[in-house]
Design a protein around this motif. Structure first.
Motif, PDB file in Angstrom:
ATOM      1  N   HIS A 198       0.859  -1.173   0.000  1.00  0.00           N
ATOM      2  CA  HIS A 198       0.000   0.000   0.000  1.00  0.00           C
ATOM      3  C   HIS A 198       0.901   1.231   0.000  1.00  0.00           C
ATOM      4  CE1 HIS A 198      -3.632  -2.310   0.909  1.00  0.00           C
ATOM      5  NE2 HIS A 198      -2.995  -2.922   1.893  1.00  0.00           N
ATOM      6  N   ARG A 199       0.323   2.386  -0.031  1.00  0.00           N
ATOM      7  CA  ARG A 199       1.101   3.623   0.107  1.00  0.00           C
ATOM      8  C   ARG A 199       1.780   3.655   1.470  1.00  0.00           C
ATOM      9  NH1 ARG A 199       1.859   6.302  -4.781  1.00  0.00           N
ATOM     10  NH2 ARG A 199      -0.054   6.105  -6.018  1.00  0.00           N
ATOM     11  N   ASP A 213      -4.515  -5.325   5.232  1.00  0.00           N
ATOM     12  CA  ASP A 213      -5.255  -4.090   4.995  1.00  0.00           C
ATOM     13  C   ASP A 213      -4.301  -2.893   5.021  1.00  0.00           C
ATOM     14  OD1 ASP A 213      -4.769  -3.412   7.669  1.00  0.00           O
ATOM     15  OD2 ASP A 213      -6.736  -4.096   8.342  1.00  0.00           O
ATOM     16  N   LYS A 214      -4.859  -1.689   4.857  1.00  0.00           N
ATOM     17  CA  LYS A 214      -4.023  -0.488   4.742  1.00  0.00           C
ATOM     18  C   LYS A 214      -3.310  -0.125   6.030  1.00  0.00           C
ATOM     19  CE  LYS A 214      -6.628   1.497   0.899  1.00  0.00           C
ATOM     20  NZ  LYS A 214      -7.426   2.652   0.397  1.00  0.00           N
ATOM     21  N   ASP A 215      -3.738  -0.734   7.143  1.00  0.00           N
ATOM     22  CA  ASP A 215      -3.062  -0.497   8.420  1.00  0.00           C
ATOM     23  C   ASP A 215      -2.008  -1.571   8.712  1.00  0.00           C
ATOM     24  OD1 ASP A 215      -4.586   1.798   9.056  1.00  0.00           O
ATOM     25  OD2 ASP A 215      -6.245   0.515   9.697  1.00  0.00           O
ATOM     26  N   LYS A 226       1.017  -5.147   1.412  1.00  0.00           N
ATOM     27  CA  LYS A 226      -0.330  -5.424   0.928  1.00  0.00           C
ATOM     28  C   LYS A 226      -0.552  -6.926   0.709  1.00  0.00           C
ATOM     29  CE  LYS A 226      -3.467  -4.112  -2.853  1.00  0.00           C
ATOM     30  NZ  LYS A 226      -3.570  -3.310  -4.111  1.00  0.00           N
TER      31      LYS A 226
END
Length: 322
Positions: free
Chosen positions: A102-103, A127-129, A108
């Motif tokens: 992810h950013r 997930d993104k966290d 990811k």
């Protein structure tokens, strides 16, 4: 003193023998650099290779050795932060470790690709966290990437199954020729909804005689349908519900009495050496059109419809003499 002179001579000799490389630069249509690499006197790529976006930022970089790409490949987002997007490296000539992000560099997905860029084995998704979200197991079946099982990870760390999934085990992977392996399979979750799964049956399909014809790694030599004549001879072991004495098959007590979704059996080797037990767990739903009477003739297929979900497995074993 003589040793120092000798070391100096060897160092100079190595430097003098270092292969001379030629720098090669290509350009995008907008005039910005597209690729930079080096070649030897035989025009073979050697050393670092860098590709650039039309914006001028680095797209990806890697290293070549004697014209072969066997090093880690780093792919970057097209932004000023030079954020890593994908990382790949070769585990061997056939498998590639894959990781993307992810950013902000948060992982990811992680998993393994084969040389044809197909997912194989266990893939973990985040997930993104950065929390582990779900896991998928992939197989190559008939040459095509196939989702074999899937599990969702809860915030508590527990897992939920998504679609059909099973638990299974073989009690040993090394045995003598006169011994046998105990195998246990059980459905964790059905491929069908609550109403339909009550109508399902489960079984395990194995080669009838693996010494004569085993399933190949992608199972392409199996019969695709029950009535199909093509494919190697196979046996289908039904659930314990169909067994006259299920307790005689169960090796250890289990925390369920649902024999309907459990298959257990003993596998006996027929030769010494290293082997692979290949097969698949099958869940089958059969629907009957109750508006038409059942006719046990060639027209029966018109009123009975079957759906199946298969989970493929393979288990390496080593068999020794007594």
């Amino acid at each position: 003193m003589h040793k120092k002179i000798l070391y100096l001579f060897i160092t100079m000799l190595l430097i003098g023998c270092k292969e001379k490389l030629t720098k090669v630069v290509t350009y995008h249509d907008n005039g910005k650099i597209k690729e930079v690499h080096h070649i030897n006197k035989d025009s073979v790529k050697q050393g670092e290779v860098i590709f650039y976006y039309p914006s001028g930022r680095v797209s990806y970089s890697t290293m070549y050795t004697d014209g072969k790409l066997k090093d880690t490949i780093y792919y970057y987002h097209d932004n000023d932060k030079k954020e890593l997007e994908i990382k790949k490296f070769f585990l061997n000539d056939y498998l590639i470790y894959y990781e993307d992000y992810h950013r902000e560099g948060i992982t990811k997905r992680t998993g393994t690709l084969n040389i044809d860029n197909q997912k194989v084995g266990i893939w973990k998704n985040y997930d993104k966290d950065g929390n582990h979200h779900f896991t998928k197991e992939y197989k190559i079946i008939d040459g095509i990437e196939y989702t074999n099982q899937m599990w969702i990870t809860l915030p508590t760390g527990d897992t939920l199954t998504e679609g059909v999934s099973i638990q299974y085990h073989f009690d040993k992977n090394k045995l003598q020729l006169t011994d046998s392996i105990y195998a246990f399979f059980q459905t964790e979750d059905s491929a069908f909804d609550e109403e339909d799964k009550e109508k399902t049956t489960v079984s395990v399909v194995l080669p009838k005689d693996y010494t004569q014809a085993n399933f190949v790694p992608d199972f392409s030599n199996r019969a695709k349908d029950p009535g199909e004549k093509e494919g190697i001879p196979a046996i289908e072991i039904q659930s314990l519900k169909e067994h006259p004495n299920p307790m005689a098959v169960l090796q250890n007590p289990i925390d369920t009495t649902d024999y309907k979704k459990t298959v257990a059996f003993y596998w006996k080797p027929k030769r010494t050496g290293k082997d692979t037990i290949r097969g698949y767990f099958k869940e089958k739903l059969t629907l009957v059109d109750e508006s038409k009477p059942i006719q046990l003739d060639k027209d029966q297929d018109s009123i009975i419809t079957s759906y199946t979900k298969q989970i493929y497995f393979e288990f390496p074993v080593e068999v020794t003499k007594d």
